[in-house]
Design a protein around this motif. Structure first.
Motif, short mmCIF file in Angstrom:
data_model
loop_
_atom_site.label_atom_id
_atom_site.label_comp_id
_atom_site.label_asym_id
_atom_site.label_seq_id
_atom_site.Cartn_x
_atom_site.Cartn_y
_atom_site.Cartn_z
N THR A 153 -23.86 -17.68 -6.77
CA THR A 153 -23.29 -16.24 -7.14
C THR A 153 -21.86 -16.55 -7.04
N LEU A 154 -21.21 -15.89 -7.67
CA LEU A 154 -19.58 -15.89 -7.89
C LEU A 154 -19.15 -14.45 -7.95
N GLY A 155 -17.87 -14.35 -7.22
CA GLY A 155 -17.41 -12.91 -7.29
C GLY A 155 -15.81 -12.90 -7.16
N TRP A 156 -15.13 -12.24 -7.76
CA TRP A 156 -13.77 -11.94 -7.14
C TRP A 156 -13.56 -10.40 -7.13
N SER A 157 -12.60 -10.18 -6.20
CA SER A 157 -12.39 -8.73 -6.01
C SER A 157 -10.93 -8.53 -5.64
N HIS A 158 -10.22 -7.38 -5.80
CA HIS A 158 -8.94 -7.01 -5.65
C HIS A 158 -9.01 -5.67 -4.53
N LEU A 159 -8.69 -5.85 -3.55
CA LEU A 159 -8.97 -4.58 -2.49
C LEU A 159 -7.97 -3.56 -2.58
N THR B 278 0.70 -1.02 0.05
CA THR B 278 -0.03 0.11 -0.10
C THR B 278 0.95 1.20 -0.04
N ARG B 279 0.39 2.31 -0.74
CA ARG B 279 1.27 3.32 -0.93
C ARG B 279 1.05 4.18 0.42
N LEU C 257 -10.63 1.32 5.53
CA LEU C 257 -10.01 1.06 4.09
C LEU C 257 -10.09 -0.38 3.62
N GLY C 258 -10.24 -1.17 4.65
CA GLY C 258 -10.40 -2.71 4.22
C GLY C 258 -9.28 -3.46 3.80
N LEU C 259 -8.01 -2.86 4.29
CA LEU C 259 -6.87 -3.42 3.56
C LEU C 259 -5.94 -3.89 4.88
N LEU D 13 -5.18 -9.76 3.49
CA LEU D 13 -5.20 -10.46 1.86
C LEU D 13 -5.56 -9.12 0.82
N GLN D 14 -4.89 -9.46 -0.12
CA GLN D 14 -5.51 -8.25 -1.13
C GLN D 14 -6.42 -8.76 -2.03
N ARG D 15 -6.71 -9.95 -2.16
CA ARG D 15 -7.71 -10.27 -3.10
C ARG D 15 -8.81 -11.40 -2.36
N SER D 16 -9.86 -11.34 -2.67
CA SER D 16 -11.11 -12.17 -1.91
C SER D 16 -11.76 -13.06 -3.48
N TYR D 17 -12.34 -13.93 -2.72
CA TYR D 17 -13.16 -14.60 -3.68
C TYR D 17 -14.55 -14.78 -3.21
N LEU D 18 -15.78 -15.08 -3.74
CA LEU D 18 -16.84 -15.29 -3.27
C LEU D 18 -17.48 -16.35 -4.12
N VAL D 19 -18.28 -17.51 -3.39
CA VAL D 19 -19.01 -18.52 -4.11
C VAL D 19 -20.29 -18.76 -3.05
N GLY D 20 -21.48 -18.60 -3.45
CA GLY D 20 -22.61 -18.65 -2.83
C GLY D 20 -23.53 -19.41 -3.54
N LEU D 21 -23.99 -20.41 -3.04
CA LEU D 21 -25.04 -21.38 -3.34
C LEU D 21 -26.45 -21.26 -2.56
#
Length: 748
Positions: free
Chosen positions: A433-439, A349-350, A384-386, A414-422
């Motif tokens: 539900t599927l998701g990916w994010s870079h924080l 992080t800067r 900030l969630g970082l 963690l800088q990345r997160s993944y989401l899987v929902g049924l």
């Protein structure tokens, strides 16, 4: 350089080959106190402790209530260990229980189990009180117990218990002898004992009465009666077959504040303090606890304006009986400024991201050294969630300086997160539900997310971007581009567009944010339920601004059990970027969650109204609004006696064949009572009412459709799983009697 190595040699496993018991008196058979443990069992520390407890329990059941295993040693090879237990059996006790005929079992059940609890017969008074308390919990509020320790001819100790449970009675009267200066209704409000308290469902116990005595004492002290004495509550049987509870009260003299002043506050701090810090409430009841809280507030305030070592003392005088004069003396100590702010722990992080968050909190070099500002800075950094961990600590060695630096210690998460929902529900059926994010994109706290949702009602994918702090306004910002295919009960539609939000949606208790959205909607619906623009162009373009306001006092956002939520969301749709529709829409709601002794009572009201600009009086108002912007109701989260979108008025907001048309006015009323069944499983009964009208002026209580129902709920941290059946109270011809719903989350 130092090289170190660690070698672990576990050795052979310790297995049980037998148990030997020593220390018993002559005539006692050790086999009678030897636990039946499987030979070859692993001898872990937990297993050894279990064997110890079982030996002691077996001896206590045999009458040796003070028996203890003094030592428990392992002998023999590890693969065939023998446990040798040395015991101290203690005296032999015999119990004689005297109780009225037919009540022996109840009295016996109230006696502590010697296997689970230490039972010291010598403490006869404490034992009698324990048994009385348990009988009271079973609904015998006037039970009496006498305990006596004797010796018999065989040198055994005899514990003789005389138990008189007494009748099962309820409280019919409550009085406060000696109470003259406080209203009886105020005294009654603070105590738990009410008329009807008694039997097992709502027991009258000594512990409950003592808590009520303390509550009355606290009430009197809050009202200035510092010398009050509340005697032990008396429970008396009445001639009418009930109980009267007396709380004897000696009120004493009421005290009030006669004079109050504050000395020693630095001039530069006066402008940064609230006026109420200089007021203790003249002529108000005197309560020393108010003074303690005021002193604590003064010390916090002084620490917040740069005097972290400030101390506040008080001098209380009594110029005459019943009146006090209070002087607060402030010793401010040195004024302390914030020195250099150092940041440690960043790898991805800067530093400018952290510096900006610190600036929003006011943590800058040269500002007053304030613990409140430091705490606020920690909160801003967590937002900030970082970061997994944030700590702001003083620079060592600067504790006595007037310029004190701090170190911001950070541990990145963690800088990345993944989401899987049924999931599965009666409305959406299967849901994925599927998701990916870079924080932390490019180290600047930019959050990029990709998400897709699929169910029988929706196929949506979205690309989103979140900024934790937008320039100049220092508020979070969100934006997204999306495309969604939606399937409704009677039609399908394609929507795609973009939206922007500014504001913190997680702020409590009050929050608001701004949302702008531009969307293109292409409905595939019968022409008779479309607006004119939709019929002409086969699509509609909408440009709108919404400003939601929320007052959130719930104890949990996902699964609230107490508190309330108030929402207000005005929306204005206007011509822009080829959008032609113009209307004003407002949604409002109240949800209240109330905990009771039997369960939870929840109720809610939701309202919606839309006003069309340039209304054509020759066409129904709801057909002048795009289909996607109308109100619909019915389903698991609105009116549970109706299918999704099937609540409405035939010929107006419903077609004659039941097709959902939607309207410009909505009223929904919901009430439910949730009661525990077993563990996380709850039962619920509910009533839902409301309807959808063409426009707000058409709303009529006589057109409310009502339904009642019941169901089951399984509570989780993220919300409840709900299985509910709602039945219409007055089903119209051709309508179903009710609907069954399976869903997840709160109903309202």
């Amino acid at each position: 350089m130092v090289n170190a190595s660690l070698e672990v040699r576990p050795g052979d496993r310790s297995l049980l080959a037998g148990i030997e018991i020593a220390g018993l008196s002559e005539g006692l058979d050790p086999q009678g106190f030897t636990p039946k443990i499987k030979i070859g069992k692993k001898l872990t520390e937990a297993a050894v402790d279990d064997i110890r407890e079982e030996i002691e329990g077996m001896m206590r059941v045999a009458g040796y209530w003070e028996a203890k295993v003094v030592t428990l040693e392992r002998t023999g090879p590890a693969g065939a260990s023998v446990l040798k237990a040395k015991v101290e059996e203690g005296p032999l006790y015999r119990l004689i229980l005297e109780a009225p005929e037919g009540l022996e079992e109840i009295a016996f059940e109230a006696i502590p189990d010697v296997r689970d609890e230490d039972l010291n017969p010598a403490q006869t008074d404490a034992l009698a009180e324990t048994i009385v308390e348990r009988l009271q919990e079973r609904g015998y509020p006037v039970a009496t117990v006498s305990a006596e320790l004797l010796s018999d001819e065989a040198d055994a100790a005899v514990l003789n218990l005389r138990v008189v449970p007494g009748p099962m009675l309820r409280v019919t009267e409550i009085s406060f002898p000696g109470a003259d200066r406080l209203a009886l209704k105020n005294l009654s409000k603070v105590i738990s004992v009410k008329k009807g308290t008694g039997k097992a469902g709502k027991p009258l116990t000594a512990n409950l009465l003592d808590l009520d005595r303390k509550a009355l004492e606290n009430l009197y002290r809050r009202n200035g009666f510092q010398d009050v004495t509340i005697g032990q509550a008396q429970v008396i049987e009445t001639d009418e077959g009930g109980l009267r509870v007396d709380f004897p009260i000696d009120e004493g003299l009421p005290w009030s504040v006669h004079a109050f002043r504050v000395e020693g506050v630095p001039t530069e701090a006066l402008g940064q303090t609230d006026d109420d810090l200089f007021q203790l409430g003249l002529t108000e009841p005197w309560d020393p606890r108010d003074l303690i809280r005021l002193i604590e507030r003064w010390e916090r305030v002084m620490a917040d304006v740069g005097y972290p070592e400030a101390r506040v003392t008080s001098d209380v005088e009594t110029p005459e009986a019943g009146r006090v004069a209070v002087v607060l003396s402030v010793q401010p100590g040195p004024f302390v400024r914030l020195g250099r702010v150092m940041i440690a722990g960043l790898t991805k992080t800067r530093a400018s991201v952290v510096e900006r968050a610190l600036g929003v909190a006011g943590l800058e070099e040269g500002s007053p050294y304030s613990l409140t500002t430091i705490n606020r800075a920690q909160q801003e950094l967590y937002r900030l969630g970082l970061f997994r961990r944030v700590a702001i600590v003083p620079v060592p060695g600067q504790e006595r300086r007037v310029d004190r630096g701090v170190v911001v210690q950070l541990e990145e998460g963690l800088q990345r997160s993944y989401l899987v929902g049924l999931g599965w529900g009666t409305e959406e059926k299967f849901r994925l539900t599927l998701g990916w994010s870079h924080l932390n994109l490019f180290g600047g706290a930019h959050a990029l997310s990709l998400e897709t949702r699929y169910s029988s009602r929706e196929f949506r994918y979205q690309i989103g971007l979140r900024e934790p702090l937008l320039p100049w306004i220092e508020q979070p910002g969100y934006s997204a581009v999306y495309r969604t295919e939606e399937t409704f009960t009677d039609w399908e539609q394609l929507r795609w567009g973009v939206w922007f939000e500014i504001g913190d949606r997680l702020q409590v208790p009050f929050r608001y944010w701004f949302r702008y959205e531009f969307q293109v909607v292409e409905p595939d619906a019968p022409d008779e339920i479309l607006s004119e623009l939709e019929r002409e162009n086969q699509q509609i373009k909408l440009s709108s601004i919404t400003v939601p306001f929320e007052w959130d006092y719930r104890n949990d956002m996902l699964n609230p059990t107490s508190g309330f939520l108030i929402t207000l969301a005005p929306e204005y749709a206007f011509p822009l970027f080829s959008a032609e529709t113009e209307f004003f829409k407002i949604r409002a709601g109240v949800s209240h969650y109330i905990e009771t002794a039997k369960g939870r009572f929840n109720w809610g009201i939701r309202l919606g109204a839309t006003r069309v600009a340039n209304l054509d009086p020759n066409e129904p108002a709801n057909l002048q609004i795009p289909l996607a912007s109308r109100f619909f109701a019915g389903g698991s989260n609105s009116h549970r006696a109706f299918r999704t979108d099937r609540l409405g008025i035939p010929g107006e907001t419903l077609g004659e064949d039941g097709t959902a048309i939607g309207g410009n006015a909505l009223v929904l009323v919901n009430g439910e009572f949730v009661t525990p069944i077993w563990g996380a499983l709850n039962g619920v009964v509910f009533v839902d009412g409301g309807n959808v009208w063409i426009e707000p002026s058409d709303i009529s209580f006589s057109q409310f459709r009502w339904g009642i129902g019941a169901g089951l709920r399984f509570e989780t941290l993220a919300g409840p799983f709900r299985l509910e059946y709602g039945r219409k109270l007055e089903p119209a011809e051709g309508e179903s009697l009710g609907e069954l719903h399976f869903s997840f989350g709160m109903a309202f």
